[in-house]
Write a protein that holds these residues in place. Sequence first.
Motif, PDB file in Angstrom:
ATOM      1  N   HIS A   1      -1.646  20.552  34.021  1.00  8.90           N
ATOM      2  CA  HIS A   1      -2.369  21.498  33.171  1.00  8.90           C
ATOM      3  C   HIS A   1      -3.869  21.217  33.098  1.00  8.90           C
ATOM      4  CE1 HIS A   1       1.202  23.539  31.631  1.00  8.90           C
ATOM      5  NE2 HIS A   1       1.778  22.360  31.508  1.00  8.90           N
ATOM      6  N   GLY A   2      -4.334  20.161  33.762  1.00  7.20           N
ATOM      7  CA  GLY A   2      -5.756  19.852  33.732  1.00  7.20           C
ATOM      8  C   GLY A   2      -6.248  19.389  32.382  1.00  7.20           C
ATOM      9  N   VAL A   3      -5.455  18.558  31.698  1.00  2.00           N
ATOM     10  CA  VAL A   3      -5.777  18.091  30.349  1.00  2.00           C
ATOM     11  C   VAL A   3      -6.013  16.579  30.360  1.00  2.00           C
ATOM     12  CG1 VAL A   3      -4.875  17.752  28.006  1.00  2.00           C
ATOM     13  CG2 VAL A   3      -4.526  19.938  29.185  1.00  2.00           C
ATOM     14  N   THR A   4      -7.057  16.136  29.674  1.00  2.00           N
ATOM     15  CA  THR A   4      -7.331  14.714  29.464  1.00  2.00           C
ATOM     16  C   THR A   4      -6.998  14.361  28.026  1.00  2.00           C
ATOM     17  OG1 THR A   4      -9.081  14.623  31.132  1.00  2.00           O
ATOM     18  CG2 THR A   4      -9.131  12.944  29.406  1.00  2.00           C
ATOM     19  N   ILE A   5      -6.267  13.256  27.823  1.00  2.00           N
ATOM     20  CA  ILE A   5      -5.924  12.775  26.484  1.00  2.00           C
ATOM     21  C   ILE A   5      -6.714  11.505  26.200  1.00  2.00           C
ATOM     22  CG2 ILE A   5      -4.093  11.928  24.963  1.00  2.00           C
ATOM     23  CD1 ILE A   5      -2.091  13.543  26.553  1.00  2.00           C
ATOM     24  N   LEU A   6      -7.448  11.518  25.094  1.00  2.89           N
ATOM     25  CA  LEU A   6      -8.201  10.350  24.635  1.00  2.89           C
ATOM     26  C   LEU A   6      -7.564   9.878  23.330  1.00  2.89           C
ATOM     27  CD1 LEU A   6     -11.809  11.711  25.274  1.00  2.89           C
ATOM     28  CD2 LEU A   6     -10.437  10.248  26.782  1.00  2.89           C
ATOM     29  N   VAL A   7      -7.028   8.657  23.343  1.00  4.04           N
ATOM     30  CA  VAL A   7      -6.200   8.172  22.246  1.00  4.04           C
ATOM     31  C   VAL A   7      -6.977   7.227  21.341  1.00  4.04           C
ATOM     32  CG1 VAL A   7      -4.078   6.944  21.623  1.00  4.04           C
ATOM     33  CG2 VAL A   7      -4.149   8.337  23.718  1.00  4.04           C
ATOM     34  N   THR A   8      -7.030   7.562  20.056  1.00  6.22           N
ATOM     35  CA  THR A   8      -7.413   6.618  19.010  1.00  6.22           C
ATOM     36  C   THR A   8      -6.114   5.940  18.593  1.00  6.22           C
ATOM     37  OG1 THR A   8      -9.291   7.938  18.225  1.00  6.22           O
ATOM     38  CG2 THR A   8      -8.286   6.414  16.646  1.00  6.22           C
ATOM     39  N   PRO A   9      -5.879   4.689  18.986  1.00 12.12           N
ATOM     40  CA  PRO A   9      -4.534   4.131  18.871  1.00 12.12           C
ATOM     41  C   PRO A   9      -4.065   3.926  17.432  1.00 12.12           C
ATOM     42  CG  PRO A   9      -6.090   2.458  19.584  1.00 12.12           C
ATOM     43  CD  PRO A   9      -6.820   3.756  19.613  1.00 12.12           C
ATOM     44  N   GLY A  10      -2.749   3.915  17.270  1.00 13.53           N
ATOM     45  CA  GLY A  10      -2.150   3.688  15.962  1.00 13.53           C
ATOM     46  C   GLY A  10      -1.665   2.263  15.801  1.00 13.53           C
ATOM     47  N   ASN A  11      -0.835   2.036  14.802  1.00 11.90           N
ATOM     48  CA  ASN A  11      -0.250   0.713  14.615  1.00 11.90           C
ATOM     49  C   ASN A  11       0.941   0.498  15.539  1.00 11.90           C
ATOM     50  OD1 ASN A  11       0.657   2.793  12.751  1.00 11.90           O
ATOM     51  ND2 ASN A  11       2.027   1.282  11.833  1.00 11.90           N
TER      52      ASN A  11
END
Length: 283
Positions: A63-73
Amino acid sequence: MNHRDTVVVAGDWHGNTLWAMRAVAATAKAGCDVLLHLGDFGIWPGPSGASYLRKVERACAQHGVTILVTPGNHENWDRIDRTEATDRHDGWGAVKWLTDHIAVLPRGHRLTLAGTGGVERTLVSLGGAPSIDLRDRTLGKTWWLQEAITPVDVESVIAGGTADIMLTHDTPEPATRRVQQIIRANPGGWPADVREYCAEGRRRLTRAFNAVRPRVLLHGHYHLRDTDTVIGDTDGDPFTCRIESLGMDGTPHRAFDGHPTDHQEGDAVLLDVATAAVTDLLL
């Protein structure tokens, strides 16, 4: 700096592969190619974690999507820590690429987006949170000491100055009304020492929040959708901030008649970069 009129922001997925793939497809359908995730994404050890990342990466590539993760616990912090931050000169800065399309934002990471009309918005990410259920988890397998924001993390964010938008997993204080109710009610009956551990995490985050003075803060962790305007305070200088609490994977959206529908509302929102307004996205 990257130019994006809108981006999708999503709450906890907990390694739910089908939900994640559905969210990636919905992001593309909404005309976005960036999804900012607020943690408990699903960075997990063993075959299940590897399979999840592989399948979500495949959906992102499709789908041409980039995911940028602010990590959790609830993430494999050993994996996060040993992943080197790399700048691919694509506007995202030095981030921790887990796959070609999925990256973790280091604590205190900052980026700039230009929205409609070239309006620039600065963003800062501060991931992690204390686990209220740590007594039910196993160190190094389902719980990691690195989950909590440290005083060093806080000082680093403070040194970076203000930003327009703040991305976190936990909530600062004051929280939205529904989140405050959960914290005060302690529905899980958690012991006092663990509750204090979590409260200290919120106090640290609040110090960073009061220094950043964001117009909008988006967070997950509490598995509910709420929004509130709160007043922060920087050394006697108050400011207002809209807090958007996001939900989690798999919570059915209920129509006005109370019956579940085929969609879920509250895990993801469409964020207008220029105005910082959000619209709930049905998944």
